[in-house]
Write a protein that holds these residues in place. Sequence first.
Motif, mmCIF file in Angstrom:
data_model
loop_
_atom_site.group_PDB
_atom_site.id
_atom_site.type_symbol
_atom_site.label_atom_id
_atom_site.label_comp_id
_atom_site.label_asym_id
_atom_site.label_seq_id
_atom_site.Cartn_x
_atom_site.Cartn_y
_atom_site.Cartn_z
ATOM 1 N N THR A 201 5.892 -12.685 3.252
ATOM 2 C CA THR A 201 5.958 -12.466 1.807
ATOM 3 C C THR A 201 6.056 -13.823 1.135
ATOM 4 O O THR A 201 6.819 -14.687 1.571
ATOM 5 C CB THR A 201 7.183 -11.610 1.443
ATOM 6 O OG1 THR A 201 7.079 -10.337 2.079
ATOM 7 C CG2 THR A 201 7.288 -11.411 -0.052
ATOM 8 N N ARG B 153 2.600 -9.751 1.280
ATOM 9 C CA ARG B 153 3.105 -9.317 -0.024
ATOM 10 C C ARG B 153 3.319 -10.524 -0.925
ATOM 11 O O ARG B 153 3.720 -11.598 -0.463
ATOM 12 C CB ARG B 153 4.419 -8.536 0.129
ATOM 13 C CG ARG B 153 4.236 -7.171 0.778
ATOM 14 C CD ARG B 153 5.563 -6.440 0.903
ATOM 15 N NE ARG B 153 5.367 -5.074 1.365
ATOM 16 C CZ ARG B 153 6.353 -4.201 1.564
ATOM 17 N NH1 ARG B 153 7.603 -4.572 1.339
ATOM 18 N NH2 ARG B 153 6.103 -2.975 1.974
ATOM 19 N N PRO C 145 -2.170 -2.109 -3.780
ATOM 20 C CA PRO C 145 -1.054 -1.210 -3.470
ATOM 21 C C PRO C 145 -0.279 -1.694 -2.249
ATOM 22 O O PRO C 145 -0.859 -2.151 -1.266
ATOM 23 C CB PRO C 145 -1.746 0.131 -3.192
ATOM 24 C CG PRO C 145 -3.084 0.021 -3.852
ATOM 25 C CD PRO C 145 -3.469 -1.420 -3.763
ATOM 26 N N ASP C 146 1.023 -1.604 -2.328
ATOM 27 C CA ASP C 146 1.936 -1.984 -1.244
ATOM 28 C C ASP C 146 1.896 -3.484 -0.943
ATOM 29 O O ASP C 146 2.306 -3.908 0.134
ATOM 30 C CB ASP C 146 1.660 -1.197 0.045
ATOM 31 C CG ASP C 146 2.863 -1.235 0.991
ATOM 32 O OD1 ASP C 146 4.001 -1.183 0.495
ATOM 33 O OD2 ASP C 146 2.649 -1.342 2.213
ATOM 34 N N GLN C 147 1.423 -4.281 -1.892
ATOM 35 C CA GLN C 147 1.417 -5.728 -1.667
ATOM 36 C C GLN C 147 2.060 -6.522 -2.808
ATOM 37 O O GLN C 147 2.206 -7.733 -2.692
ATOM 38 C CB GLN C 147 -0.020 -6.227 -1.445
ATOM 39 C CG GLN C 147 -0.611 -5.773 -0.119
ATOM 40 C CD GLN C 147 -1.963 -6.411 0.158
ATOM 41 O OE1 GLN C 147 -2.979 -5.963 -0.353
ATOM 42 N NE2 GLN C 147 -1.980 -7.439 0.960
ATOM 43 N N VAL D 25 5.374 -7.264 -5.055
ATOM 44 C CA VAL D 25 6.827 -7.128 -5.099
ATOM 45 C C VAL D 25 7.329 -7.664 -6.439
ATOM 46 O O VAL D 25 6.975 -8.775 -6.845
ATOM 47 C CB VAL D 25 7.484 -7.910 -3.947
ATOM 48 C CG1 VAL D 25 9.011 -7.845 -4.049
ATOM 49 C CG2 VAL D 25 7.011 -7.372 -2.593
ATOM 50 N N PRO E 97 2.919 1.235 -8.881
ATOM 51 C CA PRO E 97 3.023 1.360 -7.416
ATOM 52 C C PRO E 97 3.436 0.055 -6.740
ATOM 53 O O PRO E 97 2.664 -0.583 -6.036
ATOM 54 C CB PRO E 97 1.602 1.771 -7.019
ATOM 55 C CG PRO E 97 0.726 1.138 -8.056
ATOM 56 C CD PRO E 97 1.504 1.194 -9.336
ATOM 57 N N ALA F 113 5.359 -2.423 -4.091
ATOM 58 C CA ALA F 113 5.724 -2.352 -2.679
ATOM 59 C C ALA F 113 7.231 -2.390 -2.506
ATOM 60 O O ALA F 113 7.796 -1.735 -1.622
ATOM 61 C CB ALA F 113 5.081 -3.513 -1.920
ATOM 62 N N ALA F 114 7.899 -3.183 -3.337
ATOM 63 C CA ALA F 114 9.348 -3.334 -3.250
ATOM 64 C C ALA F 114 9.833 -4.051 -4.503
ATOM 65 O O ALA F 114 9.034 -4.560 -5.301
ATOM 66 C CB ALA F 114 9.744 -4.131 -2.002
ATOM 67 N N ALA G 41 11.179 1.868 -6.357
ATOM 68 C CA ALA G 41 10.604 1.343 -5.116
ATOM 69 C C ALA G 41 11.743 0.850 -4.231
ATOM 70 O O ALA G 41 12.866 0.633 -4.726
ATOM 71 C CB ALA G 41 9.620 0.198 -5.430
ATOM 72 N N SER H 32 16.422 -1.264 1.248
ATOM 73 C CA SER H 32 15.639 -1.261 2.486
ATOM 74 C C SER H 32 15.717 -2.574 3.247
ATOM 75 O O SER H 32 15.311 -2.633 4.408
ATOM 76 C CB SER H 32 14.166 -0.967 2.173
ATOM 77 O OG SER H 32 13.601 -2.022 1.418
#
Length: 247
Positions: free
Chosen positions: A77, A98, A120-122, A124, A158, A160-161, A190, A214
């Motif tokens: 990341t 990310r 998506p999902d990348q 933060v 959306p 990722a975190a 998220a 998480s």
Amino acid sequence: MIIYPLIELQEGRCVSLHRGRTEEPQIWHVDPVKRAQEYVEAGAEAIHVTDFDAMSGDERNAELIREIIRAVHVPVTLGGGFRTMERIEEWIDAGVARIVLGSIAVYQPDMVKEAAMRFPDQIVLAVDVWEGHVVADAWRSSSAMDPSDFLKSYATDPLAAIVITDIGADIGEALDSLALVTQLAGEANAPVIARGTIRELDDVSRLKYVPYVSGTIIGRALFDRSIDLGEALELARPEVEERAAFI
């Protein structure tokens, strides 16, 4: 809970900063690539890199970061200086798993929302908090935004975190930082990654049981050996519940 060992770079060196003061870095005399490899050998499943030079538009660490990506073979990341979609695309193409967006999320939220849709999902979101307000520009500029309201403005994106950092963690009570993370994690849409809350192993044990958290990012405590990464990873692992035997 995932532990993300943190490597902060300035002028090609591993550093730690006190409350974001780039003019007063604590320099660690270690090779950044070797240190990243050591973290992976100890069991780290991901690495978090922050490029302080890139925050001022200086790309001197770019090749070094690419070396880290090639050397570790785990997700990396990257945060620091992301102000354009082109730069986000460049580093995703270079193998970054990310991208962390902080200051740009304060000043240009539409770009962050677009990036989250395109990757998506990348993407933060970084939420840096000082004295109850969201801050930007490497923690030098305070906004009037309440962190809860800031999170609500990204509630439908959306991501990722979300990385939540308590800037005052260096000088405040550890339990105060934990309370802030606990509150915001319950409001986030998220998975939350806490930063600035880990000083000793007991902090890992406490954070592990906070709902919706998480992971955690650990930097200085690994470099000054306050925490052994192997022990922290062991503590962070989920406990396996015993199952009743069927007869």
